[in-house]
Each structure stands twice: as C-alpha cells, then as structure tokens.
Design an enzyme around this catalytic site. Structure first.
Site, PDB file in Angstrom:
ATOM      1  N   SER A 124       0.852  -1.245   0.052  1.00 15.39           N
ATOM      2  CA  SER A 124       0.008  -0.249   0.055  1.00 15.39           C
ATOM      3  C   SER A 124       0.785   1.437  -0.115  1.00 15.39           C
ATOM      4  O   SER A 124       1.954   1.344   0.550  1.00 15.39           O
ATOM      5  CB  SER A 124      -0.954  -0.086   1.383  1.00 15.39           C
ATOM      6  OG  SER A 124      -1.203   1.258   1.454  1.00 15.39           O
ATOM      7  N   TYR A 148      -1.628  -0.916  10.470  1.00 12.01           N
ATOM      8  CA  TYR A 148      -1.974  -1.550   9.250  1.00 12.01           C
ATOM      9  C   TYR A 148      -0.394  -1.383   8.371  1.00 12.01           C
ATOM     10  O   TYR A 148      -0.397  -2.150   7.826  1.00 12.01           O
ATOM     11  CB  TYR A 148      -3.134  -0.636   8.639  1.00 12.01           C
ATOM     12  CG  TYR A 148      -3.186  -1.122   7.139  1.00 12.01           C
ATOM     13  CD1 TYR A 148      -3.866  -2.422   6.731  1.00 12.01           C
ATOM     14  CD2 TYR A 148      -2.946  -0.122   6.215  1.00 12.01           C
ATOM     15  CE1 TYR A 148      -3.747  -2.421   5.654  1.00 12.01           C
ATOM     16  CE2 TYR A 148      -3.185  -0.463   4.873  1.00 12.01           C
ATOM     17  CZ  TYR A 148      -3.545  -1.661   4.633  1.00 12.01           C
ATOM     18  OH  TYR A 148      -3.598  -1.915   3.056  1.00 12.01           O
ATOM     19  N   LYS A 152       2.260  -3.847   6.524  1.00 14.03           N
ATOM     20  CA  LYS A 152       2.761  -4.005   5.160  1.00 14.03           C
ATOM     21  C   LYS A 152       4.182  -3.887   4.971  1.00 14.03           C
ATOM     22  O   LYS A 152       5.030  -4.581   4.152  1.00 14.03           O
ATOM     23  CB  LYS A 152       2.009  -2.964   4.306  1.00 14.03           C
ATOM     24  CG  LYS A 152       0.351  -2.879   4.163  1.00 14.03           C
ATOM     25  CD  LYS A 152      -0.012  -4.382   3.486  1.00 14.03           C
ATOM     26  CE  LYS A 152      -1.443  -4.422   3.320  1.00 14.03           C
ATOM     27  NZ  LYS A 152      -1.762  -5.723   3.072  1.00 14.03           N
TER      28      LYS A 152
HETATM   29  P1  NAD Z   1     -11.177  -6.941   0.825  1.00 13.74           P
HETATM   30  O1  NAD Z   1     -11.383  -6.734   2.641  1.00 13.74           O
HETATM   31  O2  NAD Z   1     -12.300  -6.640   0.170  1.00 13.74           O
HETATM   32  O3  NAD Z   1     -10.432  -8.082   0.594  1.00 13.74           O
HETATM   33  C1  NAD Z   1      -9.807  -9.041   1.267  1.00 13.74           C
HETATM   34  C2  NAD Z   1     -10.040 -10.432   1.542  1.00 13.74           C
HETATM   35  O4  NAD Z   1      -9.277 -11.293   2.203  1.00 13.74           O
HETATM   36  C3  NAD Z   1     -11.811 -10.624   1.869  1.00 13.74           C
HETATM   37  O5  NAD Z   1     -12.391 -11.331   0.921  1.00 13.74           O
HETATM   38  C4  NAD Z   1     -11.340 -11.327   3.211  1.00 13.74           C
HETATM   39  O6  NAD Z   1     -12.646 -12.044   3.415  1.00 13.74           O
HETATM   40  C5  NAD Z   1     -10.272 -12.051   2.772  1.00 13.74           C
HETATM   41  N1  NAD Z   1      -9.429 -12.438   4.053  1.00 13.74           N
HETATM   42  C6  NAD Z   1      -8.930 -11.351   5.278  1.00 13.74           C
HETATM   43  N2  NAD Z   1      -8.167 -12.366   6.060  1.00 13.74           N
HETATM   44  C7  NAD Z   1      -8.139 -13.460   5.700  1.00 13.74           C
HETATM   45  C8  NAD Z   1      -7.465 -14.669   6.027  1.00 13.74           C
HETATM   46  N3  NAD Z   1      -6.761 -14.858   7.376  1.00 13.74           N
HETATM   47  N4  NAD Z   1      -7.761 -15.849   5.218  1.00 13.74           N
HETATM   48  C9  NAD Z   1      -8.538 -15.942   4.191  1.00 13.74           C
HETATM   49  N5  NAD Z   1      -8.965 -14.654   3.736  1.00 13.74           N
HETATM   50  C10 NAD Z   1      -8.926 -13.594   4.417  1.00 13.74           C
HETATM   51  O7  NAD Z   1      -9.944  -5.981   0.828  1.00 13.74           O
HETATM   52  P2  NAD Z   1      -9.378  -5.247  -0.826  1.00 13.74           P
HETATM   53  O8  NAD Z   1      -9.701  -3.936  -0.657  1.00 13.74           O
HETATM   54  O9  NAD Z   1      -9.875  -6.127  -1.799  1.00 13.74           O
HETATM   55  O10 NAD Z   1      -7.779  -5.159  -0.466  1.00 13.74           O
HETATM   56  C11 NAD Z   1      -6.782  -6.636  -0.590  1.00 13.74           C
HETATM   57  C12 NAD Z   1      -5.727  -6.323  -0.364  1.00 13.74           C
HETATM   58  O11 NAD Z   1      -5.178  -4.938  -0.891  1.00 13.74           O
HETATM   59  C13 NAD Z   1      -5.384  -6.087   1.358  1.00 13.74           C
HETATM   60  O12 NAD Z   1      -4.092  -6.770   1.555  1.00 13.74           O
HETATM   61  C14 NAD Z   1      -5.227  -4.754   1.494  1.00 13.74           C
HETATM   62  O13 NAD Z   1      -4.547  -4.345   2.529  1.00 13.74           O
HETATM   63  C15 NAD Z   1      -4.628  -4.177   0.091  1.00 13.74           C
HETATM   64  N6  NAD Z   1      -4.607  -2.791  -0.085  1.00 13.74           N
HETATM   65  C16 NAD Z   1      -5.949  -2.277  -0.303  1.00 13.74           C
HETATM   66  C17 NAD Z   1      -6.168  -0.893  -0.639  1.00 13.74           C
HETATM   67  C18 NAD Z   1      -7.498  -0.617  -0.752  1.00 13.74           C
HETATM   68  O14 NAD Z   1      -7.953   0.672  -0.704  1.00 13.74           O
HETATM   69  N7  NAD Z   1      -8.631  -1.071  -0.830  1.00 13.74           N
HETATM   70  C19 NAD Z   1      -5.334  -0.260  -0.678  1.00 13.74           C
HETATM   71  C20 NAD Z   1      -3.887  -0.546  -0.523  1.00 13.74           C
HETATM   72  C21 NAD Z   1      -3.774  -1.969  -0.374  1.00 13.74           C
END
Ligand code: NAD
Ligand code: UDP
Length: 329
Positions: A124, A148, A152
């Site tokens: 991120s 958080y 990362k």
């Molecule tokens: P999201 O919450 O929609 O998706 C994450 C998924 O992981 C969910 O479906 C959840 O059920 C699953 N999950 C969580 N912990 C788990 C575990 N221990 N075992 C199995 N499944 C698990 O989030 P997103 O927005 O799709 O983000 C995806 C990744 O991208 C994350 O790592 C997040 O930190 C990173 N990220 C997101 C953003 C953003 O703005 N959305 C920005 C930067 C980084």
C-alpha cells in the site's frame, strides 16, 4: 498459469480474478469470507463464463494452506488476504499484526515448500508515510503511523529477505494507491461492512440516500482547495497491473507503485462524481481525520517501463462505475 488468489472474493481480489480469467489463467481462490461474500464466485463466473475454484480457508492456518498446495499444481500466488482499515488497526492492532503478517509467512512458507516461485503481494502507498510527493519506489519508508501500515512494511521485508536467499523467487511488492470504481458490468464492486471509512463508498452511499451527507475531513491542507489529495485508480486498471506483474516479473524482488500519477482532491472527486452521474452530493467540511496526510500520489514510471503497464481509465469512469455498482447491488 494456475494462480492461487488469497482474498480472491474481496474487492480488489475479485476484479483481479476477472482479469486473470480474461488473460486465460486458471484461478483458485482461498478466502475465509471475513470481509466478502461467497456469491462473488458466481458473479465472477457470470462475467467471465468460467468458474474459479473456491476454498473457504483461513490463510493464517498453515495446515489448510499446505493441504491446498499439496492438492493443486500452482504456478504463482497473489496474496490479497488481509485486514485493511487503518483506523480499525489502531483499535485492534494484535489482530492486524496476526492476520496480515502471519498470513504472509504461512503463504510464503507453502510457496517455498512446494516450489512455487512467483509471488505478488498487495502492499500500500501507506508505507510511504508522509514523504514528499510524488512517492517513488526508492524512497526510504519513514514515519508509518499505524499498525496496518506496519504490517505492510513487515510483510515487504519478510518477502524481500526470502527472495535474497532463494534465487529462483520472483516477488512483486505492489504498492496500491487509492483503488475505486467497479467492474463495468456492475456485478462486482466494493462492499464495505457498516459505515464506510473510505471516500468513494461513502459518496455512493450518500448518493443512494443511505447516509445524509459527506463529511470532508479537513479544509485547510496545503492543497489546491484545502482538502486532501489522493491518487485514485480504477480497480480494473489495478487488476490488470497484477497480470502484468505475474507475466513479466523477472527473478528477484521488485517494488512497483500502482497508481495513475494524478492527484485529485476530495472536492474534485465530489465534483467529478456529480458530473459523471448527474447527482448532487451534499457535504460539510469538518475537522481533519487523525493520521491523514495532505497529499499522496505515485511516480508511476517504473511500472510503465518494466511492466509495460499504465492505468487507462479516467476519474469520470471511476465515478460512473462506482455508482453503477452501488445502484444495482
Ligand atoms: P477486502 O477486505 O475487500 O478483501 C480482502 C479479502 O481477504 C476478503 O475477502 C477477506 O474475507 C479475506 N481475508 C482476510 N483475512 C483472511 C485470512 N486470514 N484468510 C483468508 N482470507 C482472508 O480488501 P481489498 O480492498 O480487496 O484489499 C485487498 C488487499 O489489498 C489487502 O491486503 C489490502 O491491505 C490491500 N490494499 C487495499 C487498498 C484499498 O484501498 N482497498 C489499498 C492498498 C492496499
Ligand atoms: N475522506 C473524507 N471523508 C470521508 C472519507 C475520506 O473527507 O468520509 C478523505 C480523507 O481525509 C482523504 C481522502 O478522502 O483525504 C481519501 O480517504 P480514504 O479513506 O478513501 O483513503 P486513504 O486515507 O487511505 O488515502
């Protein structure tokens, strides 16, 4: 390739599964459904005409992950699974460190054990902290101010150290800026539980009448209009960045910013949303949100040169697609 997508029913994961299938890869999803719904698997199939294999497992559980690796021939992993709300991470830090760091260790460990040498990690822009914009991959990671962001930074470090001692490994550390929008079909998109923390889902819920007005956090930042500036990227462009990383990644560890390189303020995004969808979004300017920074946007040159990837969709596309999903869901 046969790609394991952890967190594949989540927001970015589901869009990436669509892009993977469109690029002729086979997809295996591992998700514990803690922040997503099983029906997303059907929706991915409705969009692509192809069904992803789905396993409801927690990827911090080494036994379940090893069992998955032992029963499939996997060519690469995209590790999305994790908890992602900055403010929540300050309230329940231990859950964040456990879920995000242990999942990286467990999934990377299974890759080493089963000879899977392609690993794409969801990092991120928050790892840059309050550096000068634009953020460049070579910057020192200073001043991360929340658990958080620390998870990362730690995961990046763990994967980097593994790559140093395993020369066959290819690791992409993808630093996402602000993904918004939804697939053009309106079938998949962002599904925040409760009141959204993030700007775009808050705006779409105001548009739908679920929330009465947007609270703009801070009107006195040193930016174009005093409101915070971010680099919003269409989630389908972001999804395609993963395909580029998987397919073009050389050996070793490589960090890439995935953004557009353009900064947009909160009020500019509100105006774009109103224009794209012919709607009014009532708002008021309130106090700054603790921990927020004034400006975040990417230097995107490296991904362009080394991956041949560039974000293509405009802010208006993002606003239109986000609203289409919210309206129809
Ligand atoms: P999201 O919450 O929609 O998706 C994450 C998924 O992981 C969910 O479906 C959840 O059920 C699953 N999950 C969580 N912990 C788990 C575990 N221990 N075992 C199995 N499944 C698990 O989030 P997103 O927005 O799709 O983000 C995806 C990744 O991208 C994350 O790592 C997040 O930190 C990173 N990220 C997101 C953003 C953003 O703005 N959305 C920005 C930067 C980084
Ligand atoms: N923001 C806002 N009101 C909200 C949510 C967010 O004004 O209800 C602002 C926030 O202060 C930041 C920008 O919108 O300037 C993007 O915030 P978001 O939480 O979506 O992403 P991040 O803080 O992770 O960049």
């Amino acid at each position: 390739m046969n790609i394991l997508v952890t967190g594949g029913t989540g927001y970015i994961g589901s869009h990436t599964c669509v892009a993977l299938i469109a690029a002729n890869h086979d997809v295996i999803i591992a998700d514990n459904l803690s922040n997503s719904k099983i029906e997303t698997v059907d929706r991915i199939e409705r969009i692509t005409g192809k069904r992803a294999l789905f396993y409801k497992i927690d990827v911090t559980d080494a036994a379940s992950v090893r069992s998955l690796f032992s029963s499939h021939s996997i060519d690469g992993v995209i590790h999305f699974a994790g908890l992602k709300a900055i403010s929540e991470s300050t309230r329940i830090p231990l859950e964040y460190y456990f879920n995000n760091v242990v999942s990286t260790i467990v999934v990377a460990g299974a890759c080493l054990e089963y000879g899977v040498d392609r690993f794409v990690f969801s990092s991120s822009a928050t790892v840059y902290g309050d550096n000068e914009v634009p953020f460049v991959e070579t910057m020192e990671l200073l001043s991360v101010t929340n658990p958080y962001g620390e998870t990362k930074v730690m995961s990046e470090k763990i994967l980097t150290d593994i790559a140093v001692t395993n020369s066959a490994w290819s690791v992409a550390l993808l630093r996402y800026f602000n993904p918004i929008g939804a697939h053009e079909s309106g079938l998949i998109g962002e599904l925040p539980g409760g009141v959204p923390d993030n700007l775009m889902p808050y705006i779409t819920q105001v548009a739908k009448g679920k929330l009465d007005k947007l609270r703009v956090f801070g009107g006195d930042y040193p930016t174009v209009d005093g409101t915070g500036v971010r680099d919003y990227i269409h989630v389908m462009d972001l999804a395609k960045g993963h395909i580029a990383a998987l397919e073009k990644l050389p050996e070793g560890v490589h960090v890439f910013n995935l953004g557009t390189g353009q900064g947009t303020s909160v009020l500019e995004l509100v105006q774009a949303f109103e224009k794209a969808n012919n709607l009014k979004i009532p708002y008021e300017i309130v106090e700054r949100r603790p921990g927020d920074i004034a400006k975040s946007y990417a230097d995107t040159k490296k991904a362009g040169i080394e991956l041949g990837w560039k974000a293509e969709r405009s802010i208006l596309d993002m606003c239109r697609d986000a609203w289409r999903f919210e309206k129809s869901y």
